[in-house]
Enzyme design. Structure first.
Site, short mmCIF file in Angstrom:
data_model
loop_
_atom_site.label_atom_id
_atom_site.label_comp_id
_atom_site.label_asym_id
_atom_site.label_seq_id
_atom_site.Cartn_x
_atom_site.Cartn_y
_atom_site.Cartn_z
N HIS B 36 -23.92 72.74 4.62
CA HIS B 36 -22.50 73.08 4.49
C HIS B 36 -22.21 73.75 3.15
O HIS B 36 -21.43 74.68 3.07
CB HIS B 36 -21.63 71.85 4.69
N LYS B 101 -20.21 60.43 11.52
CA LYS B 101 -19.65 59.08 11.50
C LYS B 101 -18.63 58.95 10.40
O LYS B 101 -18.67 59.69 9.41
CB LYS B 101 -20.76 58.04 11.36
S1 SF4 Z 1 -26.47 52.04 9.31
FE1 SF4 Z 1 -26.46 51.83 7.09
S2 SF4 Z 1 -28.17 53.00 6.40
FE2 SF4 Z 1 -27.75 53.64 8.45
S3 SF4 Z 1 -26.37 55.41 8.27
FE3 SF4 Z 1 -25.13 53.59 8.44
S4 SF4 Z 1 -24.71 52.98 6.34
FE4 SF4 Z 1 -26.42 54.36 6.31
#
Ligand code: SF4
Lengths: 374, 188
Positions: B36, B101
């Site tokens: 990006h 996410k």
């Molecule tokens: S589960 Fe934990 S280590 Fe994996 S992406 Fe999410 S915050 Fe990061």
């Protein structure tokens, strides 16, 4: 995974053969002669069996009976022959930590799944998390692709050779990265260069503690970046939060951190908190709180109460798994304290995602794994 | 459960609403921080991203171009770091979806409305479940950025996501943020 285990056993067996050949007694020699007489196939089998037996016997013999001798044995193995075995044990520790979630964490994750309402995005998220835990274990592959900061906590007896140990840790980390237990995850902060091997200034991060026992205990935590980024440190009093220098102020700071972290740290998560210390020690201690088992109880009554209250309150906020909304926002909260200066009052919060990768081993005198700690 | 199949079409994207659980089958291109930043700095994308989906992901990949690649783990990374740049990529390259996410902010939400795009939330940390949905690694671009930061062209089957920002101004993140802040006041 079964195959892998079998392979690992073979490797160990082969190594045992090498190590033990020199020390083998007449008995073994006699057995070897017998073996030679047999067909080649059988010979191989017998030799392996013998090697295994001998390895066990030698290991037993090597284990000293008296305490003073033990100390020397620990030192010797670390300095000389222990290197290989230590490497194997460390590699297995890294593999297991990366691929398998400890039982105490899995338990609360399943409880959280059952709490969520059916056919919601929260339940959907928890179901995928559950499937992921099972799959990672089955495939013996990283639970999460961010295999995180590699944090070792080593408790060792007096006279332990930290320099040699560190070298072997680096070797094991390189190997673990090469075979994919760890991601290439360590970047030069100035040049942005990824050395591909996870070894560089500050990484892996090894914390040594001397203890009175004769054994060496190694705990490993793989802490992802997403959840590390939502950790926070508060300097009390904090006017914006109305948080003073007391437990109520601490509570407000922690709850603020939870609301700010929503969605970003792969919740539901667990908080490690330190009240006090300087800024550096506070964060270090907040992470060490995450080494506690989830079902342990704080021995300080006030903190025990606060830990419970934080989890209950967080789970009323409706943030839910992944921040989708839902009933479980937090799986646990562990709080410790350090002394502070009269002038400072820090509350340091480390957030651990659901992919709570921590394991530990205590080692035998020959550096093989005696026991898993979680 | 809804389905989104390749080639992705604007109409299908406009149909999606916040809260929809969707299974994606088709192509994804990974792109995270360094990609990006480089696009923002004016370097042209090495692939045509028109009607494609960008996945905020730094996978664990082993192998090489000769032997072939294998994805060992491939969960989403936190998206908010791309907040300054994402809307530009929507405008300049015509992407129809972003997977990540943690959700994104107002700039991206506006970009979704302006350019017909959705934000899809994958389950953070579910690297193995998601890696299983990757059927092939078709190409890799900008490898100089390092393996986790490169652009990986992936073919996926029934890749599970939740729509948390749609093309009509809806954002689950804004909603939960507001309600949780309100709720917290009760307990302080
Ligand atoms: S589960 Fe934990 S280590 Fe994996 S992406 Fe999410 S915050 Fe990061």
């Amino acid at each position: 995974m079964v195959k892998k285990k079998a392979k690992a056993k073979k490797v160990v067996a082969k190594k045992a053969v090498k190590k033990t050949t020199k020390k083998t007694t007449k008995k073994v020699a006699a057995k070897k002669v017998v073996a030679k007489k047999a067909t080649k196939k059988v010979a191989k089998k017998v030799a392996k069996k013998v090697a295994k037996k001998v390895a066990k016997k030698v290991a037993k013999k090597a284990a000293p009976k008296k305490a003073p001798a033990k100390k020397i044995a620990v030192k010797k193995t670390l300095a000389k022959k222990g290197g290989d075995q230590l490497f194997d044990s460390l590699l297995e520790l890294i593999r297991k930590t990366s691929a398998e979630i400890p039982g105490d964490i899995q338990k609360v994750i399943l409880e959280a799944l059952h709490r969520e309402e059916k056919n919601t995005t929260a339940e959907y998220a928890m179901n995928i998390i559950k499937a992921n835990i099972e799959l990672a274990k089955k495939k013996s592959q990283p639970l999460c692709q961010d295999t995180g900061t590699i944090l070792f906590y080593v408790s060792h007896p007096v006279g332990f050779n930290q320099t040699e140990f560190t070298k072997t840790v680096h070797k094991a980390v390189r190997k673990a990265t090469e075979v994919g237990f760890l991601r290439q995850n360590s970047v030069d902060s100035l040049t942005g260069k990824n050395d591909s091997m996870n070894v560089g200034p500050g990484h892996p991060d090894i914390h040594f503690h001397e203890h009175k026992k004769n054994s060496v205990e190694i705990k490993l935590m793989l802490k992802g970046g997403g959840c590390e980024n939502v950790g926070a440190q508060y300097s009390l009093p904090n006017q914006a939060l109305g948080a003073g220098r007391d437990l109520d102020g601490v509570r407000k700071a922690i709850l603020d951190c939870i609301v700010k972290a929503q969605g970003k740290g792969c919740g539901p998560g667990v908080l490690g908190v330190c009240i006090g210390g300087d800024r550096g020690a506070g964060y270090v201690q907040s992470k060490e709180q995450l080494l506690r088992k989830l079902d342990d109880e704080n021995s300080v009554a006030d903190l025990k109460k606060l830990e419970k209250d934080i989890v209950e309150t967080a789970n009323k906020l409706g943030i839910g798994p992944m921040g989708f909304g839902g009933k479980t926002t937090l799986l646990g909260c562990k709080i410790g304290t350090l002394n502070r200066l009269p002038a400072s009052f820090f509350v340091s919060v480390s957030y651990m995602c659901w992919a709570y990768r921590r394991q530990g081993v205590s080692l035998k005198g020959d550096n093989s794994i005696a026991k898993w700690l979680y | 459960m809804k389905k989104l199949d390749y080639p992705f079409k604007k109409e299908d994207i406009l149909d999606l609403r916040v809260g929809d659980m969707v299974l994606i089958t088709g192509k994804l291109f990974t792109g995270r921080d360094a990609v990006h930043k480089r696009l923002h700095d004016g370097v042209k994308s090495p692939v045509d991203l028109q009607n494609q989906i960008i996945y905020h992901c730094g996978p664990v990949v082993i192998g090489d171009k000769k032997k072939g690649f294998e994805v060992k783990a491939a969960g989403p990374t936190t998206s908010i770091r791309e907040e300054p740049y994402q809307w530009e990529v929507m405008r300049d390259y015509g992407i129809v979806g972003v997977i990540g996410k943690g959700g994104m902010g107002p700039k991206t939400l506006k970009g979704c409305s302006d350019y017909g795009c959705v934000y899809m939330h994958a389950i953070g940390g579910a690297a193995q479940v998601l890696a299983e949905k990757i059927k092939s690694v078709d190409n890799v671009y900008w490898e100089d950025l390092g393996s986790p930061e490169a652009i990986w062209e992936l073919t996926v089957e029934e890749f599970p996501v939740v729509i948390t920002m749609d093309a009509h101004g809806g954002s689950l993140h804004e909603k939960v943020q507001a309600s949780s802040e309100e709720e917290l006041k009760k307990y302080l």
